[in-house]
Design an enzyme around this catalytic site. Structure first.
Site, PDB file in Angstrom:
ATOM      1  N   HIS A  28       0.973  -1.206  -0.101  1.00 35.21           N
ATOM      2  CA  HIS A  28       0.006   0.093   0.127  1.00 35.21           C
ATOM      3  C   HIS A  28       0.912   1.227  -0.109  1.00 35.21           C
ATOM      4  CE1 HIS A  28      -3.094   2.836   1.925  1.00 35.21           C
ATOM      5  NE2 HIS A  28      -3.510   2.418   0.803  1.00 35.21           N
ATOM      6  N   HIS A  70      -1.928  10.652  -2.779  1.00 36.35           N
ATOM      7  CA  HIS A  70      -3.035   9.914  -2.212  1.00 36.35           C
ATOM      8  C   HIS A  70      -3.911  10.943  -1.944  1.00 36.35           C
ATOM      9  CE1 HIS A  70      -5.751   8.902   1.021  1.00 36.35           C
ATOM     10  NE2 HIS A  70      -5.944   7.726   0.440  1.00 36.35           N
ATOM     11  N   GLU A 130      -4.209   2.841  -8.532  1.00 40.84           N
ATOM     12  CA  GLU A 130      -5.607   3.366  -8.316  1.00 40.84           C
ATOM     13  C   GLU A 130      -5.953   4.650  -8.746  1.00 40.84           C
ATOM     14  OE1 GLU A 130      -8.685   5.008  -4.817  1.00 40.84           O
ATOM     15  OE2 GLU A 130      -6.610   3.818  -4.257  1.00 40.84           O
TER      16      GLU A 130
END
Length: 268
Positions: A28, A70, A130
């Site tokens: 992650h 992020h 992502e």
């Protein structure tokens, strides 16, 4: 008489875990417990731990360059301030993305997607990409162009919370495996997996625990189940027993070691 040939859809790798096989480890934001997240240093920590898949978050700058970040703003993880989409790529390139984590990482930068893909090509590893927050079609197309331009189609797995992002990726790059992120489960995960032609359905740990039986149904449909974000051995053990295929984790090195130990304990 002329015959029109229709190309067969690309055959994708299965991400289903064989019985007794180790869990798939998705790092992650890289090795984010040991280095500043979403940086080259974080990628290297995950790589040195033997992790094959590095998870990353991609958003566009003001001038449309895909960068690895992020948050919606640069405030938490750099020495800058403001929304990432209000800054040009040149402005983002000057930010220090490492000092907030530890002085030793001063000078780490916010990578562009291009530079991260280049690092993977040079040093090894694959990317769980992502598509973060809202993106227009043009932005998704730019991401796909970066992947294609570096010949990385076989080493990138795309995921998103937004089904529309995944539909666009399917149209632009049908060879790429797709994962749907979920913080709550869909009424019928199998139906949406079939509609989107998913390779994986990726719920949060909390969401999965509300209906763990979905793993059986999804596996029957050929769809893998990866859980986010799972960082402790108690959860690893329980979810492994539930039959999930992998974990997106902030502690990839520890999970790699746990996997290895579990394999030794189960060896005859």
């Amino acid at each position: 008489m002329s015959v029109t040939l229709i190309a067969a859809p690309p055959v994708q790798e299965s991400f289903l875990r064989e019985p007794g096989a180790p869990l798939l480890v998705w790092a992650h934001r890289g090795g984010s417990s040991s280095a500043p997240e979403n940086t080259a240093a974080s990628d290297e920590v995950a790589r040195r731990a033997g992790v094959e898949w590095i998870e990353t978050d991609v958003q566009p700058t003001k001038d449309g360059v895909p960068v690895v970040l992020h948050d919606e703003t640069v405030d938490r993880t750099t020495n800058g301030t403001g929304p990432i989409r209000s800054l040009t790529a040149a402005q983002v390139a000057k930010l220090d993305a490492g000092s907030w984590f530890a002085p030793a990482f001063a000078g780490q930068r916010v990578p562009t997607l291009a530079s991260q893909l280049g690092g993977l090509l040079a040093r090894g590893g694959n990317l769980l990409l992502e598509i973060k927050n809202e993106h227009p079609l043009e932005s998704v197309a730019r991401i796909v162009d970066e992947i294609h331009g570096r010949g990385m189609s076989k080493r990138v797995f795309v995921q998103s919370f937004d089904p529309q992002h995944l539909r666009w990726v399917r149209e632009l790059a049908p060879e790429l495996p797709l994962g749907l992120l979920r913080s709550t489960l869909d009424p019928d995960p199998v139906a949406i997996a079939k509609d989107l032609e998913l390779t994986a359905y990726n719920p949060s740990e909390h969401a999965f625990r509300t209906r763990p039986g979905i793993v059986t149904d999804l596996h029957a449909a050929g769809v893998a189940v990866n859980i986010w974000t799972v960082d402790n051995p108690t959860s690893w053990a329980a979810l492994e027993q539930a039959g999930v295929d992998g974990f997106i984790t902030n502690r990839p090195a520890e999970l790699m070691g746990w996997n290895a130990a579990l394999g030794l304990l189960r060896a005859p």
